[in-house]
Design a protein around this motif. Structure first.
Motif, short mmCIF file in Angstrom:
data_model
loop_
_atom_site.label_atom_id
_atom_site.label_comp_id
_atom_site.label_asym_id
_atom_site.label_seq_id
_atom_site.Cartn_x
_atom_site.Cartn_y
_atom_site.Cartn_z
N LYS A 1 53.22 102.09 41.95
CA LYS A 1 51.78 102.28 41.82
C LYS A 1 51.05 100.94 41.93
CE LYS A 1 48.32 104.22 38.69
NZ LYS A 1 48.10 104.86 37.36
N GLN A 2 49.84 100.98 42.49
CA GLN A 2 49.04 99.77 42.58
C GLN A 2 48.51 99.38 41.21
OE1 GLN A 2 47.17 99.16 46.90
NE2 GLN A 2 45.94 100.45 45.60
N ILE A 3 48.46 98.08 40.97
CA ILE A 3 47.89 97.54 39.74
C ILE A 3 46.42 97.26 40.01
CG2 ILE A 3 47.95 95.62 38.11
CD1 ILE A 3 50.98 95.48 38.61
N GLU A 4 45.54 97.92 39.29
CA GLU A 4 44.12 97.87 39.61
C GLU A 4 43.46 96.55 39.26
OE1 GLU A 4 42.16 101.14 37.80
OE2 GLU A 4 43.30 102.68 38.89
N GLY A 5 43.76 96.03 38.09
CA GLY A 5 43.04 94.85 37.61
C GLY A 5 43.37 93.57 38.37
N ILE A 6 42.56 92.55 38.11
CA ILE A 6 42.80 91.22 38.69
C ILE A 6 43.82 90.49 37.83
CG2 ILE A 6 41.77 89.02 39.34
CD1 ILE A 6 39.12 90.46 39.69
N PRO A 7 44.93 90.02 38.38
CA PRO A 7 45.94 89.31 37.58
C PRO A 7 45.34 88.06 36.93
CG PRO A 7 46.80 89.88 39.75
CD PRO A 7 45.34 90.17 39.79
N TRP A 8 45.87 87.70 35.77
CA TRP A 8 45.32 86.55 35.04
C TRP A 8 45.41 85.27 35.86
CZ3 TRP A 8 47.85 82.04 33.76
CH2 TRP A 8 49.26 82.03 33.88
N SER A 9 46.43 85.16 36.69
CA SER A 9 46.60 83.95 37.49
C SER A 9 45.52 83.80 38.56
CB SER A 9 47.98 83.94 38.17
OG SER A 9 48.13 85.09 39.00
N ASP B 1 54.18 86.79 33.83
CA ASP B 1 53.44 88.04 34.09
C ASP B 1 52.73 87.98 35.44
OD1 ASP B 1 54.23 89.00 31.60
OD2 ASP B 1 52.44 88.21 30.60
N MET B 2 53.49 87.63 36.46
CA MET B 2 52.92 87.49 37.80
C MET B 2 52.96 88.81 38.55
SD MET B 2 51.97 84.38 37.92
CE MET B 2 51.75 83.96 39.65
N VAL B 3 51.82 89.21 39.06
CA VAL B 3 51.70 90.44 39.85
C VAL B 3 51.93 90.11 41.31
CG1 VAL B 3 50.12 92.25 40.60
CG2 VAL B 3 50.10 91.48 38.21
N SER B 4 52.68 90.96 42.00
CA SER B 4 52.83 90.79 43.45
C SER B 4 53.36 92.06 44.09
CB SER B 4 53.73 89.61 43.79
OG SER B 4 53.61 89.28 45.17
N THR B 5 53.47 92.00 45.41
CA THR B 5 53.86 93.15 46.23
C THR B 5 55.35 93.46 46.12
OG1 THR B 5 53.94 91.49 48.01
CG2 THR B 5 52.04 92.95 47.95
N VAL B 6 55.68 94.73 46.35
CA VAL B 6 57.07 95.17 46.36
C VAL B 6 57.33 95.96 47.64
CG1 VAL B 6 57.32 95.24 43.86
CG2 VAL B 6 56.46 97.24 45.05
N PRO B 7 58.59 96.07 48.06
CA PRO B 7 58.92 96.80 49.28
C PRO B 7 58.37 98.23 49.26
CG PRO B 7 60.81 95.52 48.59
CD PRO B 7 59.80 95.42 47.49
N GLY B 8 57.80 98.65 50.37
CA GLY B 8 57.28 100.00 50.50
C GLY B 8 55.82 100.13 50.18
N GLY B 9 55.34 99.42 49.17
CA GLY B 9 53.95 99.49 48.78
C GLY B 9 53.78 99.32 47.28
N GLY B 10 52.56 99.00 46.87
CA GLY B 10 52.29 98.80 45.45
C GLY B 10 52.66 97.41 44.99
N GLN B 11 52.59 97.23 43.66
CA GLN B 11 52.91 95.94 43.06
C GLN B 11 53.74 96.12 41.79
OE1 GLN B 11 49.27 96.63 42.99
NE2 GLN B 11 49.07 96.11 45.15
N CYS B 12 54.26 95.01 41.30
CA CYS B 12 54.95 94.99 40.03
C CYS B 12 54.66 93.65 39.35
CB CYS B 12 56.45 95.19 40.20
SG CYS B 12 57.30 93.76 40.89
N VAL B 13 55.20 93.48 38.15
CA VAL B 13 55.01 92.25 37.39
C VAL B 13 56.37 91.60 37.18
CG1 VAL B 13 54.19 91.26 35.22
CG2 VAL B 13 53.01 93.22 36.22
N ASP B 14 56.44 90.28 37.33
CA ASP B 14 57.70 89.55 37.17
C ASP B 14 57.41 88.15 36.65
OD1 ASP B 14 60.41 89.06 37.18
OD2 ASP B 14 60.72 89.82 39.21
N ASN B 15 58.47 87.46 36.24
CA ASN B 15 58.36 86.10 35.71
C ASN B 15 59.33 85.17 36.42
OD1 ASN B 15 56.66 86.89 33.26
ND2 ASN B 15 58.50 88.10 32.90
N GLY B 16 59.00 83.89 36.48
CA GLY B 16 59.94 82.92 37.01
C GLY B 16 59.28 81.85 37.86
N THR B 17 59.98 80.74 37.99
CA THR B 17 59.48 79.68 38.88
C THR B 17 59.49 80.14 40.33
OG1 THR B 17 61.68 78.67 39.08
CG2 THR B 17 60.26 77.85 37.32
#
Length: 372
Positions: A3-11, A227-243
């Protein structure tokens, strides 16, 4: 499809995007993402990824030929079975899309997809060297590498030589510092620690080093990695952490600088990013380097090429000689009314107390007179 994440990510909330993009959105700049592949089905990435320039170093061409139209048989770097490279690419160049506040920092840049690793960590330093050379051959202006190894690699290693060739071709090379920083020990990771590479650590919402972020003398800057939001294969976004997701944040800024100042060298672009970072100390440290990247400030400074390297901030200016202070009322009309009302109540209370006290004195005086 997620699913798409509607809000603007904090970053992105901390970045004035209209100001950031007033001169360019990265059009004409090619950014190579050397990773687990970059999905070109996600609607936010489909117009960004140029599969013609891509390469898959984990699948030989003959395997592709025998697999017909199977998506997984493609060797152009657009198969991402892990999703890691797709997240990285999205932070750099995801296009705006209705229904989500997420967008890449350079939403008109072009992504060169290069698959060099998978969930089994099949990628090796030698194939990384080949991937870097391929990116340079395909005209990459910026290379993002969100992978690392702690294996010591000297200047004669294949990967070190490939990085040196990229830098000689005026390519900005950005790499993640690594996620093994929980022990607090300083150590080098590669390719981030190679000379000339802009090594990126992770910062949190408070502009402090994320606990997992690897510290070291090689760290150039930090960027959001929690808590970085970004794209995932197929469509939509998810949240992940890391350098891994801090590096592309900086690569996006580098792409914008490359588009705005095409005459600048790669070293000058790196210096601009480091010099304009938000600092907590007067200089650099081993945790966040020269500070947390400030995209707007990096793009806002004048067109003059930066110096050969970042410098510590000048010390605080000497305060002027003190002058007599002018005392002035700074209250609002409402505050003045409230103050006067308080005074009136206070005076009234005093008058009541005085009247009451006087009455008591008179009463007591009469009683004493009656006893005598």
């Amino acid at each position: 499809m997620k699913k798409q994440i509607e809000g603007i990510p904090w970053s992105l909330q901390r970045v004035l995007l209209d100001e950031l993009w007033q001169d360019t959105k990265g059009k004409g700049v090619k950014v190579a993402v050397i990773d687990t592949g970059v999905d070109d089905v996600n609607p936010q990435l489909k117009p960004a990824v140029d599969a013609r320039l891509g390469k898959d170093y984990l699948k030989p061409d003959k395997e592709s030929a025998s697999s017909g139209n199977d998506q997984r048989g493609k060797t152009d770097g657009t198969v991402d079975e892990v999703g890691h490279g797709t997240k990285v690419a999205g932070i750099i160049a995801a296009r705006p899309r209705k229904g989500t506040g997420f967008v890449g920092l350079a939403p008109e840049a072009t992504i060169i997809p290069i698959r060099q690793n998978d969930e089994k960590n099949s990628g090796k330093s030698d194939t990384m060297a080949q991937a870097i050379d391929h990116a340079v051959d395909k005209g990459a202006h910026v290379i993002n590498i969100s992978q690392d190894t702690t294996q010591p690699l000297g200047p004669e290693s294949l990967m070190a030589k490939a990085v040196a060739r990229a830098l000689a071709k005026n390519v900005v090379v950005v790499a993640s510092a690594g996620n093994d920083g929980m022990d607090g020990k300083l150590k080098n990771t590669y390719p981030a620690a190679f000379p000339g590479v802009l090594a990126v650590a992770s910062s949190d919402r408070n502009n402090e080093r994320a606990a997992f972020s690897q510290s070291g003398t090689f760290v150039g800057v930090a960027a959001p990695g929690v808590d970085m939001v970004s794209t995932v294969p197929g469509g939509g976004q998810c949240v992940d952490n890391g350098t891994s997701f801090s590096a592309p944040y900086v690569a996006g800024v580098a792409a914008l600088l490359r588009a705005k100042y095409p005459q600048w060298t790669a070293a000058q672009i790196v210096t601009r990013i480091e010099q304009t970072a938000i600092r907590s100390i007067n200089g650099r440290d081993n945790h966040v380097g020269w500070g947390v990247v400030d995209p707007v400030r990096a793009l806002a400074d004048g067109p003059e090429p930066p110096p050969s390297g970042p410098t510590p901030d000048p010390g605080p200016p000497k305060p002027p000689a003190p002058e007599p202070a002018h005392m002035a009322m700074s209250e609002t009309p409402q505050e003045r009314s409230e103050r006067l009302a308080t005074y009136a109540l206070g005076i009234g209370a005093v008058l009541v107390a005085v009247v009451s006290g006087t009455a008591v004195v008179i009463r007591d005086s009469r009683r004493r007179g009656a006893i005598r």
